[in-house]
Design a protein around this motif. Structure first.
Motif, PDB file in Angstrom:
ATOM      1  N   LEU A  85     -10.789 -36.635  39.697  1.00 57.06           N
ATOM      2  CA  LEU A  85     -11.988 -37.473  39.759  1.00 57.06           C
ATOM      3  C   LEU A  85     -11.768 -38.684  40.663  1.00 57.06           C
ATOM      4  O   LEU A  85     -12.574 -38.975  41.556  1.00 57.06           O
ATOM      5  N   VAL A  99     -16.192 -42.086  33.412  1.00 62.30           N
ATOM      6  CA  VAL A  99     -16.753 -41.205  34.445  1.00 62.30           C
ATOM      7  C   VAL A  99     -17.901 -41.900  35.169  1.00 62.30           C
ATOM      8  O   VAL A  99     -18.003 -41.842  36.406  1.00 62.30           O
ATOM      9  N   GLU A 132     -17.923 -42.610  39.226  1.00 59.06           N
ATOM     10  CA  GLU A 132     -18.981 -41.979  40.019  1.00 59.06           C
ATOM     11  C   GLU A 132     -19.997 -42.993  40.518  1.00 59.06           C
ATOM     12  O   GLU A 132     -20.604 -42.806  41.583  1.00 59.06           O
ATOM     13  N   PRO A 187     -16.556 -34.767  37.892  1.00 59.32           N
ATOM     14  CA  PRO A 187     -16.759 -35.280  36.525  1.00 59.32           C
ATOM     15  C   PRO A 187     -16.798 -34.193  35.452  1.00 59.32           C
ATOM     16  O   PRO A 187     -16.462 -34.455  34.293  1.00 59.32           O
ATOM     17  N   PHE A 204     -13.363 -33.476  33.669  1.00 67.04           N
ATOM     18  CA  PHE A 204     -12.960 -34.542  32.744  1.00 67.04           C
ATOM     19  C   PHE A 204     -13.828 -34.534  31.491  1.00 67.04           C
ATOM     20  O   PHE A 204     -13.318 -34.621  30.362  1.00 67.04           O
ATOM     21  N   LEU A 205     -15.129 -34.423  31.654  1.00 67.59           N
ATOM     22  CA  LEU A 205     -16.041 -34.477  30.514  1.00 67.59           C
ATOM     23  C   LEU A 205     -15.871 -33.270  29.595  1.00 67.59           C
ATOM     24  O   LEU A 205     -16.048 -33.389  28.375  1.00 67.59           O
TER      25      LEU A 205
END
Length: 412
Positions: free
Chosen positions: A43, A100, A104, A175, A178-179
């Motif tokens: 990320l 995140v 972002e 993202p 990771f999410l």
């Protein structure tokens, strides 16, 4: 001998009521371990084009996880796993999503570090929780098998997690990887929290006994944790260097698959270790397995292509589970009253502190030297792990004072 007979020790584990359910819940809850650090690297590197920054942010997440683990564990020893897990998971979900959004959304980079650290701090050591549950219901022989099984469960997570987060991040969007780790961690932990019947008994501190905050850190635990810091540096270093090396080879999407090979080797070794009845004390097994780990990782000096890396990774991976299982078993065998979960959490914290250092050093090495030369970082850390275990062998062979122990089971 039939496969069923061979696997009987593992089958007997799940004759314990509720064991299959709490082990599966904990397995799902451990997916953040291989996914968040790697997911943070992917990320942040995508947003900043810097492996050094990516490794540092990932390290901040890992370091805060290491610091918080024993604190959460101490609360759970006194308040119960279910109650504390629900609070932790609410914070984990909120901070993970905020991290995140900050990356972002182009928020200041200091906020990336702050939110990554908050995410790590909100995540208890799920592995220590499930091992504490096994310890509460099994005899010493059963614990060795259970710890080996949980080491295998860890490695299955590390086989599946890196390819999953890498594919999600590279083929969909950074993202998403990771999410996904956040969501899996919350789901597994909340399922585990609901299983109150198999929680270890609470330990209520006796007000008549003076509190000694660091009494949990016995010589045995100290040696294992310090050794595990170097072992963790290998793990953190490998994550970053393999991603950089795969990118240099034009195949970044395959970096997760390459990392899974390390875990697959460890998975096979863990299955065998759990069935074996090895000679010697737990202390001897720990030192020998750490030395084998240190020697096997020197194969990384010879990496020159992805196929060579896969072969070296598999061979080195065969030494991972034995050093983790033997160290955990040694700590558990000499645990002080009422601090089992906390003691096990310290071992995982040692690994995580090492991951922090390994990620940061390897990220800087990749930027400065290139990925192939940066394999020197995990190879060197593995050698240090072996030397630390060997140097600490005198301390762990000394029998601790009887007042500090429930039972020393290293001799049977």
């Amino acid at each position: 001998m039939s496969p069923r007979t061979l696997l009987d020790p593992y089958l007997r584990l799940f004759a314990v009521p509720g064991s299959a359910s709490f082990s599966l819940a904990a397995w799902i809850g451990r997916f953040p371990a291989p996914m968040l650090g790697l997911g943070a690297v992917l990320l942040v590197e995508d947003a900043s084009d810097s492996y050094g920054l990516a490794g540092a942010v990932s390290g901040a997440l890992a370091l805060s996880y290491a610091v918080a683990g024993p604190l959460w564990a101490r609360l759970m020893d006194r308040r119960g796993q279910g109650t504390v897990l629900r609070v932790a998971m609410a914070a984990f979900l909120l901070t993970g999503v905020a991290f995140v959004a900050a990356v972002e959304g182009g928020a200041p980079r200091w906020s990336w570090f702050l939110l990554a650290a908050a995410t790590g701090f909100s995540s208890p050591n799920i592995g220590s929780l499930v091992r504490a549950r096994w310890s509460a219901v099994l005899d010493p022989d059963g614990r060795q098998t259970a710890y080996a099984f949980e080491a295998v469960a860890d490695e299955v997570v590390f086989v599946l997690g890196p390819p999953l987060v890498t594919l999600l991040a590279t083929l969909i969007a950074p993202p998403i990887g990771f999410l996904t780790g956040i969501v899996l961690g919350v789901a597994g932990a909340l399922w585990l929290a609901d299983q109150r019947a198999t929680e270890p008994p609470l330990h209520v501190a006796d007000p008549a006994i003076p509190k000694r905050r660091w009494s949990v850190l016995t010589p045995t635990l100290f040696v294992v944790v310090v050794t595990y810091i170097a072992v963790g540096a290998v793990f953190g270093g490998i994550d970053v260097v393999v991603i950089g090396f795969a990118e240099e080879e034009g195949a970044q999407a395959f970096s997760g698959l390459v990392l899974a090979v390390f875990a697959f080797g460890s998975l096979l070794a863990g299955l065998v270790y759990g069935l074996a009845r090895l000679p010697g004390t737990l202390a001897t097994r720990f030192v020998c397995s750490a030395l084998a780990f240190g020697l096997a990782a020197q194969l990384l000096w010879g990496v020159s292509s992805l196929p060579v890396l896969v072969a070296c990774g598999f061979l080195a991976g065969l030494t991972i589970a034995p050093v983790l299982v033997s160290g955990t078993s040694l700590v558990e065998s000499r645990v002080a009253p009422g601090v089992l979960t906390e003691s096990l959490a310290w071992t995982i914290s040692g690994l995580t502190i090492g991951v922090t250092a390994g990620s940061a050093l390897s990220g800087a090495a990749v930027d400065a030297w290139g990925a192939e030369a940066a394999f020197a970082v995990p190879a060197g850390a593995a050698a240090i792990a072996g030397l630390l275990a060997l140097g600490g062998s005198v301390l762990i062979r000394e029998r601790p004072a009887p007042t500090e122990l429930v039972e020393d089971r290293t001799t049977g």
